[in-house]
Scaffold this motif. Structure first.
Motif, PDB file in Angstrom:
ATOM      1  N   ILE A 106       0.917  -1.436   0.073  1.00 39.42           N
ATOM      2  CA  ILE A 106       0.114   0.083  -0.040  1.00 39.42           C
ATOM      3  C   ILE A 106       0.580   1.230  -0.233  1.00 39.42           C
ATOM      4  O   ILE A 106       1.820   1.573   0.876  1.00 39.42           O
ATOM      5  CB  ILE A 106      -0.911   0.001   1.198  1.00 39.42           C
ATOM      6  N   PHE A 107       0.519   2.086  -0.826  1.00 40.20           N
ATOM      7  CA  PHE A 107       1.230   3.298  -0.893  1.00 40.20           C
ATOM      8  C   PHE A 107       0.305   4.707  -1.081  1.00 40.20           C
ATOM      9  O   PHE A 107      -0.988   4.437  -1.384  1.00 40.20           O
ATOM     10  CB  PHE A 107       2.429   3.404  -1.769  1.00 40.20           C
ATOM     11  N   ALA A 108       0.919   5.768  -0.964  1.00 40.71           N
ATOM     12  CA  ALA A 108      -0.005   7.087  -1.062  1.00 40.71           C
ATOM     13  C   ALA A 108       0.718   8.195  -1.879  1.00 40.71           C
ATOM     14  O   ALA A 108       1.961   8.047  -1.747  1.00 40.71           O
ATOM     15  CB  ALA A 108      -0.478   7.375   0.325  1.00 40.71           C
ATOM     16  N   ASP A 109      -0.118   8.890  -2.581  1.00 36.68           N
ATOM     17  CA  ASP A 109       0.284  10.170  -3.093  1.00 36.68           C
ATOM     18  C   ASP A 109      -0.031  11.209  -2.629  1.00 36.68           C
ATOM     19  O   ASP A 109      -1.227  11.578  -2.648  1.00 36.68           O
ATOM     20  CB  ASP A 109      -0.159  10.040  -4.632  1.00 36.68           C
ATOM     21  N   PRO A 110       0.586  11.935  -1.744  1.00 37.18           N
ATOM     22  CA  PRO A 110       0.450  13.075  -0.756  1.00 37.18           C
ATOM     23  C   PRO A 110      -0.265  14.219  -1.968  1.00 37.18           C
ATOM     24  O   PRO A 110      -1.137  14.818  -1.365  1.00 37.18           O
ATOM     25  CB  PRO A 110       1.668  13.803  -0.136  1.00 37.18           C
ATOM     26  N   GLY A 111       0.129  14.401  -3.243  1.00 33.61           N
ATOM     27  CA  GLY A 111      -0.402  15.095  -4.026  1.00 33.61           C
ATOM     28  C   GLY A 111      -1.816  15.127  -4.408  1.00 33.61           C
ATOM     29  O   GLY A 111      -2.478  16.101  -4.982  1.00 33.61           O
ATOM     30  N   VAL A 112      -2.307  13.846  -4.290  1.00 41.38           N
ATOM     31  CA  VAL A 112      -3.654  13.358  -4.519  1.00 41.38           C
ATOM     32  C   VAL A 112      -4.517  13.070  -3.326  1.00 41.38           C
ATOM     33  O   VAL A 112      -5.923  13.281  -3.483  1.00 41.38           O
ATOM     34  CB  VAL A 112      -3.538  12.196  -5.470  1.00 41.38           C
ATOM     35  N   VAL A 113      -3.949  13.073  -2.208  1.00 48.23           N
ATOM     36  CA  VAL A 113      -4.813  12.878  -1.113  1.00 48.23           C
ATOM     37  C   VAL A 113      -5.562  14.154  -0.800  1.00 48.23           C
ATOM     38  O   VAL A 113      -5.037  15.206  -0.590  1.00 48.23           O
ATOM     39  CB  VAL A 113      -3.835  12.570   0.004  1.00 48.23           C
ATOM     40  N   LEU A 114      -6.987  13.967  -0.545  1.00 47.18           N
ATOM     41  CA  LEU A 114      -7.715  15.218  -0.415  1.00 47.18           C
ATOM     42  C   LEU A 114      -7.651  15.513   1.152  1.00 47.18           C
ATOM     43  O   LEU A 114      -7.562  16.695   1.612  1.00 47.18           O
ATOM     44  CB  LEU A 114      -9.237  14.850  -0.630  1.00 47.18           C
ATOM     45  N   ASP A 115      -7.792  14.537   2.068  1.00 48.16           N
ATOM     46  CA  ASP A 115      -7.893  14.734   3.514  1.00 48.16           C
ATOM     47  C   ASP A 115      -7.063  13.756   4.341  1.00 48.16           C
ATOM     48  O   ASP A 115      -7.466  12.817   4.402  1.00 48.16           O
ATOM     49  CB  ASP A 115      -9.331  14.864   3.932  1.00 48.16           C
ATOM     50  N   ARG A 116      -5.895  14.391   4.588  1.00 45.59           N
ATOM     51  CA  ARG A 116      -4.829  13.456   5.104  1.00 45.59           C
ATOM     52  C   ARG A 116      -5.384  13.010   6.675  1.00 45.59           C
ATOM     53  O   ARG A 116      -5.032  11.666   6.697  1.00 45.59           O
ATOM     54  CB  ARG A 116      -3.400  13.899   5.403  1.00 45.59           C
TER      55      ARG A 116
END
Length: 574
Positions: A106-116
């Motif tokens: 599992i990974f995340a793209d901070p630039g796409v995350v709407l509500d961290r």
């Protein structure tokens, strides 16, 4: 007939008007011939466009079926994560012990995350051990385009995260090490880190000596499997019998090994409590240390097998030589006595079967400190030992060999070694007298030991007979290890546990060193119980003869047939 010029002009203008209004005037013969090539050209263009479209569709299908996540991520991932593809590990018969599997990460793209905050909160419901503050801090950095959330999760966990529907949270497939046997042989196999790189045990050996391949996605290794000397069937039997011993005698821990006497191959090695290779943090628990390799212990009377082998091989005594063991041995301020003092002199054979500390001390003193130390050195007990599964704990030996240390070392006190190192030295005295080096790799040229000679073949034969006598004689300490038909021999050990300033009261290490079949020794077993409790079946005793010996008997009864040892039952003649 005369034609009116004005009439011709009017009809021509009318025809022109009709044609301009969209009604196609009849074509002449030349004009019809020029339209055919045009239609063919149009058909060719449409054909090319259709073919290109089908190629694109086919490529999309290939990518979808092949799940090539590395290509999809190349757009958003500035630095590709590197993992390592590893060869399988199999036992001596090819049965799987460790392999690589594709696992979602599992990974995340901070630039796409709407509500961290929402992302971290919801992920924590599926991953309760998630470091929420660290992930929140990483997602706050909008300049980053890639943040790991969790690597190598199960498909079930991945599905639950997917069902959360969190924008900016995605998956990629990586390689994750899997161990089909669970905790089986966990200490020997070792473990890998999050990048699938070997850290300990056989896994580290693979990185150092065999080789692994860096990959950027779930690409399985095409290297041949690493074949170990371990036998899954024997390993299971050993662990099962140690489990039973833990329930019956309530020790703090247990350990055991099954060794090929002639080749040094380790067929089974276990230490309880076990470790799970998929959870490396367990190795940090002191109670889960590998007691076979990772610790050194004063082993007690099992050492007498080495002392007698030295004395017999040096010609100091014979099996029927009589020693006066009725008086204790004085060594400075220490007095050495027997647990069950004899009221008469004993033969060398009886010194072994009665497990006389005084008798063993007398034999070591006859040889002298220097000769006794040299014998232990040649047996491989005083130097560091290395195996494919890692380094064995270095032996703790006396700084000076004098009368006291010579006496105590003769019966396994004042010198501490790793059990595996002792087992290898003991194998030497039963295989015809040549040293063996313990190995976790299968040897395909399974002949006799090719090490340096330690004792003569005749002395080795005498030692096998002494071991057998200790199991079948009425006064032998190893009677409970006997297994009908398999000619078991052995030596008991009961050692006080050393502590600061002396020895721990009411705490012992009980053990049994076994060999079978003694008419031509092939296999050695060494079973140890750490701080066993006295129970009703043992009448409160904690000695090796009352607990480790019967465990050994049960073990040999289970594995002898697996190892190809045929029973030889006595035939009663009428």
């Amino acid at each position: 007939m005369a034609v009116d010029r004005d009439d011709v002009l009017i009809r021509g203008a009318a025809a022109h008007m009709v044609s301009g209004a969209g009604v196609r005037a009849p074509l002449g013969r030349g004009e019809a011939a020029s339209g055919a090539p045009r239609r063919r050209a149009e058909a060719a263009v449409y054909g090319v466009l259709f073919s290109a479209f089908m190629v694109v569709v086919a490529q999309l299908l290939v990518l979808a079926v092949g799940r090539r996540t590395d290509i999809a991520l190349a757009i958003s991932e500035p630095v590709a994560a590197t993992s390592f593809s590893r060869p399988d590990i199999v036992d001596r018969n090819g049965r799987l012990l460790a392999t690589d599997l594709e696992a979602p990460s599992i990974f995340a793209d901070p630039g796409v995350v709407l509500d961290r905050d929402e992302v971290v909160e919801k992920l924590s419901t599926v991953l309760p051990d998630l470091n929420a503050s660290e992930l929140l801090r990483a997602l706050s950095d909008k300049s980053r385009r890639f943040v790991w959330v969790r690597r190598g999760v199960s498909p079930g966990i991945a599905q639950r995260v997917h069902d959360l529907g969190l924008p900016g949270v995605s998956f990629r497939y990586e390689l994750k090490r899997a161990y089909p046997g669970g905790k089986m042989a966990g200490h020997a196999l070792g473990y890998v880190d999050v990048d699938n790189r070997g850290v300990a045990g056989i896994e580290k050996y693979i990185d150092d000596k065999v080789g692994v391949d860096p990959v950027h996605s779930a690409v399985l290794s095409n290297r041949p499997p690493v074949r170990l000397s371990l036998d899954i069937g024997v390993q299971h039997a050993l662990e099962d019998e140690l489990d039973d011993a833990m329930r019956r005698y309530h020790p703090e821990g247990a350990a055991g090994v099954v060794l090929n006497i002639k080749t040094g191959e380790i067929l089974a090695s276990s230490s309880l409590p076990r470790v799970d290779p998929t959870w490396p943090a367990q190795t940090l628990n002191d109670k889960r240390v590998d007691r076979m390799m990772g610790g050194t212990y004063e082993l007690g009377s099992v050492f007498k097998a080495l002392t007698l082998a030295m004395a017999l091989d040096e010609g100091l005594v014979k099996p029927d030589t009589v020693l006066d063991v009725t008086k204790p041995l004085e060594a400075g301020r220490f007095t050495v006595t027997d647990m069950h003092p004899s009221r008469r002199p004993l033969t060398v054979t009886e010194v072994f079967t009665h497990s006389s500390n005084v008798g063993a001390g007398m034999l070591a003193l006859q040889a002298g400190p220097e000769k006794f130390r040299d014998f232990l050195q040649k047996a491989g007990l005083l130097d560091p030992l290395q195996t494919e599964a890692g380094a064995v704990a270095s032996p703790q030996v006396p700084q000076r060999w004098n009368r006291v240390t010579t006496i105590t070392a003769s019966f396994g006190h004042g010198i501490a070694v790793a059990p595996l190192q002792f087992a290898a030295a003991a194998a030497t005295i039963f295989n015809g007298g040549k040293t063996v080096h313990p190995t976790f790799l299968r040897k395909f040229d399974a002949g006799t030991a090719d090490g340096k000679p330690l004792i003569s073949a005749a002395t080795s034969r005498q030692m096998a007979e002494l071991m057998r006598a200790n199991v079948i004689d009425k006064d032998g300490t190893g009677r409970k290890a006997d297994v009908p038909g398999y000619r078991v021999g052995g030596k008991t050990g009961t050692a006080d546990i050393a502590s600061k300033g002396g020895y721990t009261s009411n705490a012992v290490i009980s053990s049994f060193l076994g060999a079978f079949p003694t008419d031509d020794p092939q296999y050695l077993t060494f079973v140890m119980l750490f701080e066993p409790k006295g129970i009703a079946d043992t009448k409160g005793n904690r000695t090796g003869g009352t607990n480790a010996a019967p465990v050994t008997g049960e073990l040999i009864a289970r594995v002898a047939a697996q190892l190809g040892v045929a029973p030889q039952l006595d035939v009663v003649r009428q």
